[in-house]
Design an enzyme around this catalytic site. Structure first.
Site, PDB file in Angstrom:
ATOM      1  N   CYS A 141      26.314  28.524  49.206  1.00 56.07           N
ATOM      2  CA  CYS A 141      26.395  27.816  48.173  1.00 56.07           C
ATOM      3  C   CYS A 141      27.652  26.836  47.829  1.00 56.07           C
ATOM      4  CB  CYS A 141      26.241  28.636  46.850  1.00 56.07           C
ATOM      5  SG  CYS A 141      27.091  30.219  46.691  1.00 56.07           S
TER       6      CYS A 141
ATOM      7  N   SER B 244      38.043  29.706  50.223  1.00 56.49           N
ATOM      8  CA  SER B 244      37.310  30.129  49.291  1.00 56.49           C
ATOM      9  C   SER B 244      37.527  29.391  47.790  1.00 56.49           C
ATOM     10  CB  SER B 244      37.117  31.574  49.128  1.00 56.49           C
ATOM     11  OG  SER B 244      36.501  31.740  50.622  1.00 56.49           O
TER      12      SER B 244
ATOM     13  N   GLU C 282      37.967  36.168  48.287  1.00 62.86           N
ATOM     14  CA  GLU C 282      36.647  36.985  47.933  1.00 62.86           C
ATOM     15  C   GLU C 282      36.082  37.354  49.209  1.00 62.86           C
ATOM     16  OE1 GLU C 282      33.559  35.703  48.694  1.00 62.86           O
ATOM     17  OE2 GLU C 282      34.099  33.809  49.488  1.00 62.86           O
ATOM     18  N   PRO C 283      35.602  38.501  49.062  1.00 66.65           N
ATOM     19  CA  PRO C 283      35.033  39.087  50.410  1.00 66.65           C
ATOM     20  C   PRO C 283      33.834  38.806  51.039  1.00 66.65           C
ATOM     21  CG  PRO C 283      34.949  40.777  48.596  1.00 66.65           C
ATOM     22  CD  PRO C 283      35.183  39.205  47.996  1.00 66.65           C
TER      23      PRO C 283
ATOM     24  N   GLN D  81      29.094  36.284  55.394  1.00 66.00           N
ATOM     25  CA  GLN D  81      28.286  35.109  55.616  1.00 66.00           C
ATOM     26  C   GLN D  81      28.538  34.413  56.980  1.00 66.00           C
ATOM     27  OE1 GLN D  81      29.675  33.182  52.182  1.00 66.00           O
ATOM     28  NE2 GLN D  81      27.672  33.767  50.898  1.00 66.00           N
TER      29      GLN D  81
ATOM     30  N   GLY E 291      28.256  47.550  20.711  1.00 68.18           N
ATOM     31  CA  GLY E 291      27.936  46.171  20.626  1.00 68.18           C
ATOM     32  C   GLY E 291      27.541  45.810  21.756  1.00 68.18           C
ATOM     33  N   ALA E 292      26.863  44.371  21.910  1.00 68.20           N
ATOM     34  CA  ALA E 292      26.023  44.156  22.868  1.00 68.20           C
ATOM     35  C   ALA E 292      26.025  42.889  23.303  1.00 68.20           C
ATOM     36  CB  ALA E 292      24.485  44.225  22.638  1.00 68.20           C
TER      37      ALA E 292
ATOM     38  N   GLU F 203      27.557  39.633  25.554  1.00 70.72           N
ATOM     39  CA  GLU F 203      26.862  39.496  27.034  1.00 70.72           C
ATOM     40  C   GLU F 203      27.993  39.954  28.129  1.00 70.72           C
ATOM     41  OE1 GLU F 203      25.674  35.377  29.688  1.00 70.72           O
ATOM     42  OE2 GLU F 203      25.181  35.641  27.516  1.00 70.72           O
ATOM     43  N   MET F 204      29.224  39.525  27.419  1.00 65.84           N
ATOM     44  CA  MET F 204      30.521  39.755  28.669  1.00 65.84           C
ATOM     45  C   MET F 204      30.786  41.140  28.610  1.00 65.84           C
ATOM     46  SD  MET F 204      33.557  37.434  29.372  1.00 65.84           S
ATOM     47  CE  MET F 204      34.672  37.356  27.896  1.00 65.84           C
TER      48      MET F 204
END
Lengths: 424, 270
Positions: free
Chosen positions: A50, A109, A114-115, A120, A189-190, A192-193
């Site tokens: 990507c 990258s 980043e592995p 890839q 709590g909920a 997103e992060m």
């Protein structure tokens, strides 16, 4: 002939162009075949992720070759050549080798170190292998790239420290607790992060998961998702007595956990350490709590600072990595140059074999009544003599770096090896 | 024999330097070097101790030179045990300086073997001193671990997560090892005091004479008793336990040097 890289990445092209140029798995064979149809091209690997689309090629290094490839890409993906030209970069020879090494080592990258990229690259190579679109040069290049990437990974700290907030939280938890599998974790709590951070933590294994949310139903469904236990929001403070790691993001406008609450909890816990991560903005946990002994409180900014300094650290390690890559490019260069000697070595060997065959023929017609076993022994001796004679010049050709050309021409003239055979 | 001692000292010195380099730069090569050099040093040291043992006929702890040397020998011994058990790579960097300084102080004292006064010639000598030194060595390791804990605690609390933070082990394991070492050191010290009293009775006819060494040993014993007590009763762990274990070792050092040098004691090696 040389190695050529033509491609674009997140630095040179926006996502729209990268999408257009990406090769889907099903179209890669088509693309490979298209390139190999160009008379200039011998070998090809297509890497399409990507963040980058790159062609690793071995072929004619004439200046117009890249344009032919670009024209093909423009046709293949129906993108105007102009637009493509602005974003595509071309590297040839050792620059191309260096580029491939840097890509595989994750120095090129978006997130340094980043592995995934190495995997890839390996996948792209395996696909090319199954299509038999590589040969001597690219095979060597890819094997070398994998070993260089491994070297960079072990000799530098480029991939060592967390560069995302959720990993930073896990990393910290592992420096407070020895084994997360023995700790109880609560998601309060909920947000997103908070959920993302919780997922990373749960993936590294915790003993028990407790979820508490203001709307209990949501808490219950989250608990199911995490295979944990839901606790009513009114009761969460009581639950803290048994909880070691807390990620909090309730969206409440005020502190839900105050200094006094926590003092009581710590007494009950007999000072067993607690790690609190407050991801909510505005903050939900009184920052003064961090002053308590054996309590460690991090908010979003703290974690972001950790991430920033880790990224900075990676950049410094990248400099060390580039030194390693320079070394490895030089080694690769040496190997390429040793290939120059291959045609001469082959010619020498062919000549020797020819002489042997002729002489053996003459001998067998002269000697009558020699049994097969004796003939075999004679042939063995002859082969031995020839090999011993050829061995020193072969080694010298392969190993000498400075005067290889001189030796090749000397040998060619001394033995009259005119017909240079191509490398294959 | 002198050569053996100097060589040991040199190897411990190199290990100390390697430890400091490791602390600053964090390369695995120096960590391995430290283990190799301290192992060689330990081997030479052991031979040296054995030599003196066979020459005098009793365990070599009867002069300041011998006692300090034997103390650092016990510390290296315990360091290897802790390292083998927990594999805390950085521990050497924290305890090797301690070991080297102890060995260095041993080197400044006169080295000749003097005959031991007849009252002290007893099997108690070996039992009492081995117990005392192993206990003290355990406290030394607890001190080193305590320093590591305080450093790591500081990093996590103040949110300064540099390279040393990444190389130091977790707070929990440091706290656990610290506790474990004190639970080993404390009974050894207790036994050392008891055997000391028995020995005193047989040599001087009295179990306890409020001799400075005895008093300071008692203070050491009380401090470690306190460390264990508050941990078990009030849950004093982590930072407070680490600070107490460092304080405890300072008292151990006072007991070892201060009392022999500054105060007139029956334990003096005169």
């Amino acid at each position: 002939m040389s190695i050529i890289v033509i491609g674009l990445n997140h630095k040179t092209a926006d996502i729209e162009l990268r999408e257009k140029l990406a090769f889907s798995d099903t179209r890669i064979p088509e693309g490979v075949q298209g390139i190999l149809n160009l008379p200039e091209m011998r070998e090809i690997i297509i890497l399409s992720t990507c963040n980058r689309v790159e062609l690793y090629l071995y072929g004619d290094s004439a200046p117009e070759t890249p344009d032919k490839v670009k024209l093909f890409l423009s046709d293949f993906h129906s993108v105007e050549l102009d637009r493509l030209d602005r974003s595509l970069y071309t590297h040839t020879g050792l620059d191309a080798v260096r580029h491939v090494f840097r890509v595989a080592s994750s120095l090129d990258s978006m997130v340094l170190g980043e592995p995934q990229i190495l995997g890839q690259v390996k996948d792209a190579y395996n696909r090319a292998l199954s299509m038999k679109s590589t040969g001597l040069m690219l095979n060597k290049l890819m094997k070398k790239a994998a070993s260089v990437a491994k070297r960079v990974r072990t000799e530098t700290k480029i991939a060592e420290n967390a560069v995302s907030i959720s990993y930073a939280a896990v990393e910290l938890a592992k420096k407070i607790f020895q084994d997360l599998r023995e700790e109880v974790f609560m998601l309060l709590g909920a947000g997103e992060m908070a959920e993302l951070a919780a997922r990373h933590l749960v993936n590294s294994g915790v003993k028990e998961i407790v979820v508490s949310n203001r709307t209990h139903e949501r808490g219950c469904s989250l608990a199911d998702e995490f295979c944990g236990r839901a606790v009513k929001f009114e009761d969460f403070k009581h639950e803290l007595i048994n909880t070691d790691i807390i990620i909090c993001s309730t969206g409440a406008p005020e502190y839900v956990l105050r200094l006094k609450d926590m003092e009581g909890v710590m007494k009950e816990r007999r000072n067993k350490p607690v790690f609190l991560i407050d991801i909510s903005v505005p903050r939900n946990i009184d920052p003064k709590i961090n002053n308590l002994d054996n309590v460690y409180l991090y908010d979003v900014d703290d974690l972001q600072n950790v991430v920033d300094s880790n990224l900075h650290e990676r950049q410094r390690e990248a400099e060390k990595a580039d030194e390693i890559i320079d070394e490895e490019v030089a080694v690769f260069d040496k190997w390429c140059q040793s290939l120059d000697a291959v045609p001469t070595i082959i010619a020498l060997r062919k000549m020797a074999d020819k002489i042997k065959k002729e002489e053996m023929k003459k001998l067998s017609s002269k000697l009558n009544g020699v049994n097969e076993g004796d003939m075999k022994s004679i042939e063995c001796a002859v082969t031995g003599i020839i090999n011993k004679l050829i061995h020193p010049p072969t080694v010298a050709l392969k190993e000498s770096d400075e005067d290889r050309d001189l030796m090749i021409s000397a040998l060619t003239r001394l033995y009259g090896l005119n017909g240079k055979e191509p490398v294959d | 024999m002198t050569l053996l001692f100097e060589l040991t000292l040199t190897f411990y010195f190199i290990s100390t330097i390697l430890g400091i380099v490791e602390l600053i730069k964090g390369s695995s090569a120096t960590a391995r070097g430290l283990i190799i050099f301290s192992s060689i040093g330990f081997l030479l040291h052991t031979i040296h101790v054995l030599f003196r043992f066979f020459e005098s006929g009793y365990i070599p702890v009867t002069s300041m030179h011998e006692a300090a040397s034997f103390f650092s020998w016990s510390m290296v011994f315990l360091f290897f045990i802790v390292e083998y058990r927990y594999k805390i790579g950085l521990l050497g960097a924290f305890v090797m300086p301690l070991i080297f300084i102890m060995m260095l102080s041993s080197s400044i004292y006169p080295r000749e073997i003097k005959p031991l006064s007849p009252v002290l010639q007893s099997y108690w000598l070996g039992i009492h001193t081995i117990l005392a030194f192993t206990g003290d060595a355990a406290f030394a390791m607890a001190c080193g671990i305590g320093i590591m804990y305080l450093l790591q605690e500081y990093f996590v609390k103040k949110k300064k997560l540099g390279s040393l933070f990444h190389r130091l082990p977790s707070l929990q394991i440091l706290d656990e090892i610290n506790y474990r070492l004190i639970t080993i050191g404390f009974p050894l010290l207790t036994l050392a005091i008891i055997t000391g009293a028995l020995w005193a009775e047989s040599a001087w006819g009295s179990y306890w004479q409020w001799d400075p060494k005895e008093v300071w040993s008692l203070i050491t014993w009380l401090i470690y008793a306190l460390v264990l007590h508050v941990r078990l009763r009030a849950g004093w762990r982590g930072k407070r336990a680490a600070i107490l274990s460092i304080l405890g070792f300072i008292v151990v050092i006072i007991t070892f040097f201060g009392v022999n040098l500054l105060l007139n004691s029956l334990h003096g090696f005169v």
